[in-house]
Design an enzyme around this catalytic site. Structure first.
Site, mmCIF file in Angstrom:
data_model
loop_
_atom_site.group_PDB
_atom_site.id
_atom_site.type_symbol
_atom_site.label_atom_id
_atom_site.label_comp_id
_atom_site.label_asym_id
_atom_site.label_seq_id
_atom_site.Cartn_x
_atom_site.Cartn_y
_atom_site.Cartn_z
ATOM 1 N N HIS A 78 39.798 -9.361 44.514
ATOM 2 C CA HIS A 78 40.992 -9.314 45.274
ATOM 3 C C HIS A 78 40.705 -9.134 46.773
ATOM 4 O O HIS A 78 40.065 -8.042 47.023
ATOM 5 C CB HIS A 78 42.145 -8.833 44.619
ATOM 6 C CG HIS A 78 43.572 -8.939 45.213
ATOM 7 N ND1 HIS A 78 44.104 -8.571 46.176
ATOM 8 C CD2 HIS A 78 44.410 -9.634 44.508
ATOM 9 C CE1 HIS A 78 45.135 -8.782 46.409
ATOM 10 N NE2 HIS A 78 45.568 -9.641 45.468
ATOM 11 N N PHE A 267 46.419 0.768 29.968
ATOM 12 C CA PHE A 267 47.308 1.856 30.787
ATOM 13 C C PHE A 267 48.900 1.322 30.753
ATOM 14 O O PHE A 267 49.266 0.500 30.917
ATOM 15 C CB PHE A 267 46.815 1.416 32.371
ATOM 16 C CG PHE A 267 45.553 1.037 32.176
ATOM 17 C CD1 PHE A 267 44.560 2.049 31.991
ATOM 18 C CD2 PHE A 267 44.818 -0.026 32.751
ATOM 19 C CE1 PHE A 267 43.037 2.030 32.068
ATOM 20 C CE2 PHE A 267 43.613 -0.428 32.809
ATOM 21 C CZ PHE A 267 42.626 0.791 32.385
ATOM 22 N N ASP A 269 52.359 1.152 31.088
ATOM 23 C CA ASP A 269 53.177 0.946 32.436
ATOM 24 C C ASP A 269 54.400 0.268 31.565
ATOM 25 O O ASP A 269 54.719 0.128 30.505
ATOM 26 C CB ASP A 269 52.699 0.284 33.162
ATOM 27 C CG ASP A 269 52.049 -1.346 33.022
ATOM 28 O OD1 ASP A 269 52.501 -1.714 32.058
ATOM 29 O OD2 ASP A 269 51.350 -1.722 34.064
#
Length: 366
Positions: A78, A267, A269
């Site tokens: 990225h 994770f 979220d």
């Protein structure tokens, strides 16, 4: 046994009475997020796993990951993620994940969404944070240095508001909380780690679990622990993703080498539960489903939120096990599955495809 030979049984009894473990092999550190996620899953009443849907999703996810050759290299590909493999990148990742929480807009009108202009593009969501850090570095501010965070003159609140300035009328969500996290972390790093993030990372001695435990034990803003059905449950979202980002950025080598990286879970979220629901892996009770679809806020620590986060961790573990069962030679772990799902949900969002919205909980934990 002669009079000169020690009595083994007596020695064992003496060790036990003194609290000494006769086994010289040190106990390996544990993260223990997964066992808490299983507890949440076992006791959840508003979120459930569809095992048939999970198996189908595992097949699809593996097929797409294999087709794309998805790996840690996708992280560095990225344009906004740092490319250097040195201490400056360790500092960058620490700051990035120190502040990696709560980017969703309260108002979805274009002029009410926090955005950052950088390199001729407008960035939204998580990428606003990365873009703002890169922009500050380009402007000559040592934004990734802990000593700078403690300098309340050179790094005043107004300076930090400028660093995280928006290209719209909407300020960065929870900006004051982010500033407090920076100040607090700077002081802790100075007092306990000689002001060095690298010293903190090296103290873990190549153990992902040790680094996670260091982060949550030493830095209150990483201590993502809540209560569910009468017991504490750990999520450690930002502590775990910090380890995962180091691992991915350095491709598992150097500062990113962790011999126990597979202890890291998904994770927890607001994006991955959304994707798992869309894939048919998770289902919600009617009251929770209605609440989420109406974009109503859910308080941090509410049983609904705990169940969505915990069941998502357990669901990704089930996806991982299913992929490994069908493809024993694969090297997929929960980190890569999480990264892939996150990238996929962002792609579908950009295309305007959203079968169910994400839940809305505003907190520093994610």
């Amino acid at each position: 046994m002669s009079d000169d030979e020690p009595d083994g049984d007596l020695l064992d009894l003496l060790r036990k009475s003194l609290g000494i473990n006769g086994n010289t092999t040190p106990e390996l550190p544990k993260v223990r997020v997964l066992e808490d996620a299983e507890y949440i899953y076992d006791n959840a009443t508003d979120v459930a796993l569809d095992m048939r849907g999970t198996k189908a999703a595992a097949s699809l996810i593996w097929e797409l990951m294999d087709e794309k050759g998805y790996s840690t290299k996708d992280w560095s590909s990225h344009e906004l993620h740092p490319k250097a493999r040195d201490e400056s990148t360790v500092d960058f990742i620490f700051l990035m994940d120190l502040l990696n929480f709560s980017f969703w807009p309260s108002n979805r009108a274009p002029d009410k969404i926090y955005s950052v202009e950088y390199h001729g593009r407008t960035w939204n969501g998580y990428w606003t944070l990365v873009a703002a850090i890169q922009r500050a570095l380009d402007e000559g501010l040592p934004i990734t240095k802990p000593a700078f965070w403690m300098d309340e003159f050179g790094c005043s609140d107004d300076v930090l508001r400028h660093v995280f300035r928006s290209s719209t009328s909407e300020a960065m969500p929870l900006l004051e909380e982010r500033i407090r996290c920076m100040r607090e972390a700077g002081h802790i790093l100075q007092e306990r780690f000689h002001g060095s993030i690298l010293t903190l990372v090296q103290e873990a001695k190549g153990s992902a679990a040790s680094l996670v435990n260091l982060l949550v034990n030493q830095f209150p803003c990483f201590d993502d622990v809540h209560c569910f059905e009468g017991r504490p449950v750990r999520f450690y979202k930002r502590a775990q993703i910090l380890v995962a980002d180091l691992w991915a950025c350095f491709d598992g080598e150097g500062f990113g080498f962790f011999q126990d990286i597979d202890q890291i879970t998904m994770f927890a979220d607001y994006r991955i539960p959304q994707m798992l629901h869309s894939l048919g892996c998770l289902s919600y009770s009617p009251p929770l489903e209605s609440h989420v679809r109406q974009l109503k806020a859910i308080e941090s620590g509410h049983p609904w939120e705990i169940q969505m986060r915990g069941c998502s961790i357990w669901c990704v573990e089930m996806l991982r096990r299913e992929i490994v069962r069908n493809h024993p030679k694969s090297h997929v772990n929960a980190i890569l599955i999480d990264f892939f799902l996150y990238d996929t949900v962002k792609e579908t969002e950009e295309k305007g495809i959203e079968s169910v919205p994400h839940h809305r909980t505003r907190s520093i934990w994610y």
